[in-house]
Design an enzyme around this catalytic site. Structure first.
Site, PDB file in Angstrom:
ATOM      1  N   ASN A   1       1.017  -1.253   0.058  1.00  0.00           N
ATOM      2  CA  ASN A   1       0.022   0.141  -0.083  1.00  0.00           C
ATOM      3  C   ASN A   1       0.784   1.241   0.023  1.00  0.00           C
ATOM      4  O   ASN A   1       1.512   1.363   1.253  1.00  0.00           O
ATOM      5  CB  ASN A   1      -0.763  -0.161   1.414  1.00  0.00           C
ATOM      6  CG  ASN A   1      -1.648   1.389   1.631  1.00  0.00           C
ATOM      7  OD1 ASN A   1      -1.694   1.947   0.387  1.00  0.00           O
ATOM      8  ND2 ASN A   1      -2.182   1.345   2.757  1.00  0.00           N
ATOM      9  N   TRP A   2       1.003   1.858  -0.963  1.00  0.00           N
ATOM     10  CA  TRP A   2       1.906   3.131  -1.253  1.00  0.00           C
ATOM     11  C   TRP A   2       1.363   4.029  -0.458  1.00  0.00           C
ATOM     12  O   TRP A   2       2.091   5.293  -0.333  1.00  0.00           O
ATOM     13  CB  TRP A   2       2.045   3.404  -2.853  1.00  0.00           C
ATOM     14  CG  TRP A   2       2.827   2.308  -3.586  1.00  0.00           C
ATOM     15  CD1 TRP A   2       3.041   1.044  -3.163  1.00  0.00           C
ATOM     16  CD2 TRP A   2       3.341   2.617  -4.833  1.00  0.00           C
ATOM     17  NE1 TRP A   2       3.798   0.592  -4.204  1.00  0.00           N
ATOM     18  CE2 TRP A   2       3.693   1.434  -5.488  1.00  0.00           C
ATOM     19  CE3 TRP A   2       3.347   3.631  -5.882  1.00  0.00           C
ATOM     20  CZ2 TRP A   2       4.348   1.168  -6.678  1.00  0.00           C
ATOM     21  CZ3 TRP A   2       3.871   3.524  -7.110  1.00  0.00           C
ATOM     22  CH2 TRP A   2       4.310   2.222  -7.344  1.00  0.00           C
ATOM     23  N   LYS A   3       0.224   4.168  -0.320  1.00  0.00           N
ATOM     24  CA  LYS A   3      -0.570   5.512   0.554  1.00  0.00           C
ATOM     25  C   LYS A   3      -0.336   6.668  -0.448  1.00  0.00           C
ATOM     26  O   LYS A   3      -0.389   6.473  -1.611  1.00  0.00           O
ATOM     27  CB  LYS A   3       0.059   5.495   1.921  1.00  0.00           C
ATOM     28  CG  LYS A   3       0.330   4.413   2.794  1.00  0.00           C
ATOM     29  CD  LYS A   3       0.400   4.950   4.333  1.00  0.00           C
ATOM     30  CE  LYS A   3       0.336   3.266   4.833  1.00  0.00           C
ATOM     31  NZ  LYS A   3       0.297   3.365   6.317  1.00  0.00           N
TER      32      LYS A   3
ATOM     33  N   HIS B   1      -9.371   0.592   4.874  1.00  0.00           N
ATOM     34  CA  HIS B   1      -8.092   0.586   5.497  1.00  0.00           C
ATOM     35  C   HIS B   1      -8.176   1.712   6.735  1.00  0.00           C
ATOM     36  O   HIS B   1      -9.343   2.275   6.698  1.00  0.00           O
ATOM     37  CB  HIS B   1      -7.068   1.267   4.395  1.00  0.00           C
ATOM     38  CG  HIS B   1      -5.577   1.395   5.014  1.00  0.00           C
ATOM     39  ND1 HIS B   1      -5.301   2.267   5.886  1.00  0.00           N
ATOM     40  CD2 HIS B   1      -4.669   0.637   4.874  1.00  0.00           C
ATOM     41  CE1 HIS B   1      -4.161   1.906   6.391  1.00  0.00           C
ATOM     42  NE2 HIS B   1      -3.493   1.065   5.805  1.00  0.00           N
TER      43      HIS B   1
ATOM     44  N   GLY C   1       2.425   1.673  10.763  1.00  0.00           N
ATOM     45  CA  GLY C   1       3.401   2.861  10.464  1.00  0.00           C
ATOM     46  C   GLY C   1       4.010   3.108  11.970  1.00  0.00           C
ATOM     47  O   GLY C   1       4.611   4.241  12.055  1.00  0.00           O
TER      48      GLY C   1
ATOM     49  N   GLU D   1      -6.725   3.888   7.996  1.00  0.00           N
ATOM     50  CA  GLU D   1      -6.372   5.437   7.665  1.00  0.00           C
ATOM     51  C   GLU D   1      -7.756   6.134   7.045  1.00  0.00           C
ATOM     52  O   GLU D   1      -8.120   7.340   7.414  1.00  0.00           O
ATOM     53  CB  GLU D   1      -5.339   5.859   6.852  1.00  0.00           C
ATOM     54  CG  GLU D   1      -3.934   5.264   7.730  1.00  0.00           C
ATOM     55  CD  GLU D   1      -2.773   5.024   7.165  1.00  0.00           C
ATOM     56  OE1 GLU D   1      -2.481   5.221   5.704  1.00  0.00           O
ATOM     57  OE2 GLU D   1      -1.594   4.509   7.600  1.00  0.00           O
TER      58      GLU D   1
ATOM     59  N   SER E   1       3.681  -2.858  10.307  1.00  0.00           N
ATOM     60  CA  SER E   1       5.104  -2.691  10.288  1.00  0.00           C
ATOM     61  C   SER E   1       5.744  -4.431   9.910  1.00  0.00           C
ATOM     62  O   SER E   1       6.636  -4.417  10.416  1.00  0.00           O
ATOM     63  CB  SER E   1       5.527  -2.407  11.709  1.00  0.00           C
ATOM     64  OG  SER E   1       5.040  -0.942  11.964  1.00  0.00           O
TER      65      SER E   1
ATOM     66  N   GLU F   1      -5.150  -5.651  10.311  1.00  0.00           N
ATOM     67  CA  GLU F   1      -4.109  -4.815  10.499  1.00  0.00           C
ATOM     68  C   GLU F   1      -4.388  -4.153  11.914  1.00  0.00           C
ATOM     69  O   GLU F   1      -5.469  -2.942  12.003  1.00  0.00           O
ATOM     70  CB  GLU F   1      -4.102  -3.649   9.625  1.00  0.00           C
ATOM     71  CG  GLU F   1      -3.865  -4.216   8.163  1.00  0.00           C
ATOM     72  CD  GLU F   1      -3.357  -3.073   7.198  1.00  0.00           C
ATOM     73  OE1 GLU F   1      -2.159  -3.246   6.729  1.00  0.00           O
ATOM     74  OE2 GLU F   1      -4.098  -2.148   6.852  1.00  0.00           O
TER      75      GLU F   1
ATOM     76  N   GLY G   1       3.116  -1.373   4.122  1.00  0.00           N
ATOM     77  CA  GLY G   1       3.001   0.095   3.783  1.00  0.00           C
ATOM     78  C   GLY G   1       4.319   0.500   3.660  1.00  0.00           C
ATOM     79  O   GLY G   1       5.037   0.482   2.738  1.00  0.00           O
ATOM     80  N   GLY G   2       4.956   0.997   4.873  1.00  0.00           N
ATOM     81  CA  GLY G   2       6.231   1.812   4.860  1.00  0.00           C
ATOM     82  C   GLY G   2       7.285   0.974   3.960  1.00  0.00           C
ATOM     83  O   GLY G   2       7.983   1.389   3.116  1.00  0.00           O
TER      84      GLY G   2
HETATM   85  C1  PEP Z   1      -0.666  -0.090   6.165  1.00  0.00           C
HETATM   86  O1  PEP Z   1      -0.483   0.794   5.471  1.00  0.00           O
HETATM   87  O2  PEP Z   1      -1.518  -0.951   5.733  1.00  0.00           O
HETATM   88  C2  PEP Z   1       0.598  -0.611   6.821  1.00  0.00           C
HETATM   89  C3  PEP Z   1       0.391  -2.005   7.257  1.00  0.00           C
HETATM   90  O3  PEP Z   1       1.626   0.055   6.988  1.00  0.00           O
HETATM   91  P1  PEP Z   1       2.862  -0.071   7.562  1.00  0.00           P
HETATM   92  O4  PEP Z   1       3.349  -1.472   7.144  1.00  0.00           O
HETATM   93  O5  PEP Z   1       3.972   1.071   7.517  1.00  0.00           O
HETATM   94  O6  PEP Z   1       2.792  -0.333   9.178  1.00  0.00           O
END
Ligand code: PEP
Length: 254
Positions: free
Chosen positions: A9-11, A95, A173, A97, A213, A167, A234-235
Site C-alpha cells: 500500500n503506497w498510501k 483501510h 506505521g 486510515e 510494520s 491490521e 505500508g512503509g
Molecule cells: C498499511 O498501511 O496497511 C501498513 C500496514 O503500513 P505499515 O507497514 O507502514 O505499518
C-alpha cells in the site's frame, strides 16, 4: 493450500516518475517469483502507469479506495469501472486510515465491498483494533464485529474472491509489530467466523493477510504462522529492495 499474497500500500506517496521507477525496479527484483501473488497499490494517479508496466509479469495492481456508485455528481470519488479501466484488478477497502481520517464506517465498507464484487474487482478488506481496544481486552469483539458487518449479505460464491487484511491499528506505521502469536490468535479467530458464517471451504480458502510494520526482518516469522497467508505492507513497500525481500521470504515458505 492458500497461496501467499503480498500487497504493498503506497498510501499518498510517489509521483508518476517515482512510481515508474519503483515498479521497474520491483519487476527486476521479482522476475523469479512464481508462487507468491504480488500486488502494488499506488495512488489513483499512478494506477495506469503501474498496470501498463506490470503487463506480462505476475504483479497485479490495486487501488487504495473506491466509491460504491457507478457514476454521478460525486466530486473527487472514483468508481469501480474507472479503476478497472486503468488495468487495476484489486482494491483496498476500509483501510484504518480511511476509517480514521475520512469517515469510513463498517456500513460504507460493506457498500464498497458489494460494489467491488459486482464489478469483478478483487477486494482486500481491512480490519483491526486500536491500542486502547487491545489493552481493554476487546480485540476479538471489535474485529469480529468489523468482519461480520463488512461481510453482511455477501454470498458464499462472492466471498471466495475476498481477501481479508488484519491490521492492528497500533502496529500500522509505528514500527511496532504484533508478535506472531498475537497475530496468529486473531487470524485464527477471524477464520473461525468464516467457518460459522460460510462453510469449511470458504473458511479454509480465504486469504487473511497481516499488516502492521511488516519488514524483511519479521516477514518469515509472521508468514510462518498457520493462519497468516500474506502481508499488507505500508512503509516497507516504498522501496523495491525491502518489498522484494518480503516477497522472497514469502516465496521460500510457499
Ligand atoms: C498499511 O498501511 O496497511 C501498513 C500496514 O503500513 P505499515 O507497514 O507502514 O505499518
Amino acid at each position: 493450500m492458500r497461496n501467499i499474497v503480498i500487497a504493498g500500500n503506497w498510501k499518498m506517496y510517489k509521483s508518476n516518475s517515482e512510481a515508474k521507477e519503483l515498479v521497474e525496479e520491483l519487476k527486476n527484483k521479482t522476475n523469479d517469483i512464481i508462487k507468491t501473488r504480488m500486488i502494488v497499490c499506488p495512488p489513483y494517479t499512478a494506477l495506469s502507469i503501474a498496470a501498463e508496466l506490470v503487463k506480462g509479469t505476475n504483479i497485479q495492481v490495486g487501488a487504495q479506495n473506491m466509491y460504491w456508485e457507478q457514476q454521478g455528481a460525486f466530486t473527487g470519488e472514483i468508481s469501480t469501472e474507472m479503476i478497472k479501466s486503468t488495468g487495476a484488478t484489486f482494491v483496498l477497502i476500509g483501510h484504518s486510515e480511511r476509517r480514521q481520517f475520512f469517515g469510513e464506517t463498517d456500513e460504507t465498507v460493506n457498500k464498497k465491498l458489494k460494489a467491488a464484487l459486482q464489478s469483478g474487482l478483487n477486494p482486500i478488506v481491512c480490519i483491526g483494533e486500536t491500542l486502547e481496544e487491545r489493552e481493554s481486552g476487546v480485540t476479538n469483539d471489535v474485529v469480529g464485529k468489523q468482519v461480520e458487518k463488512a461481510l453482511a449479505d455477501i454470498s458464499t460464491e462472492s466471498m471466495k474472491k475476498v481477501v481479508l487484511a488484519y491490521e492492528p491499528i497500533w502496529a500500522i506505521g509505528t514500527g511496532k509489530t504484533a508478535t506472531p502469536e498475537q497475530a496468529q490468535d486473531v487470524h485464527k479467530f477471524i477464520r473461525s467466523i468464516l467457518f460459522r458464517l460460510y462453510n469449511t471451504e470458504v473458511g479454509n480458502e480465504i486469504v487473511i493477510q497481516y499488516g502492521g510494520s511488516v519488514k524483511p526482518e519479521n516477514a518469515t516469522e509472521l508468514l510462518s504462522q498457520p493462519d497468516i497467508d500474506g502481508a499488507l505492507v505500508g512503509g516497507a513497500c516504498l522501496k523495491a529492495e525491502s518489498f522484494s525481500e518480503i516477497i522472497k521470504a514469502a516465496e521460500k515458505l510457499s
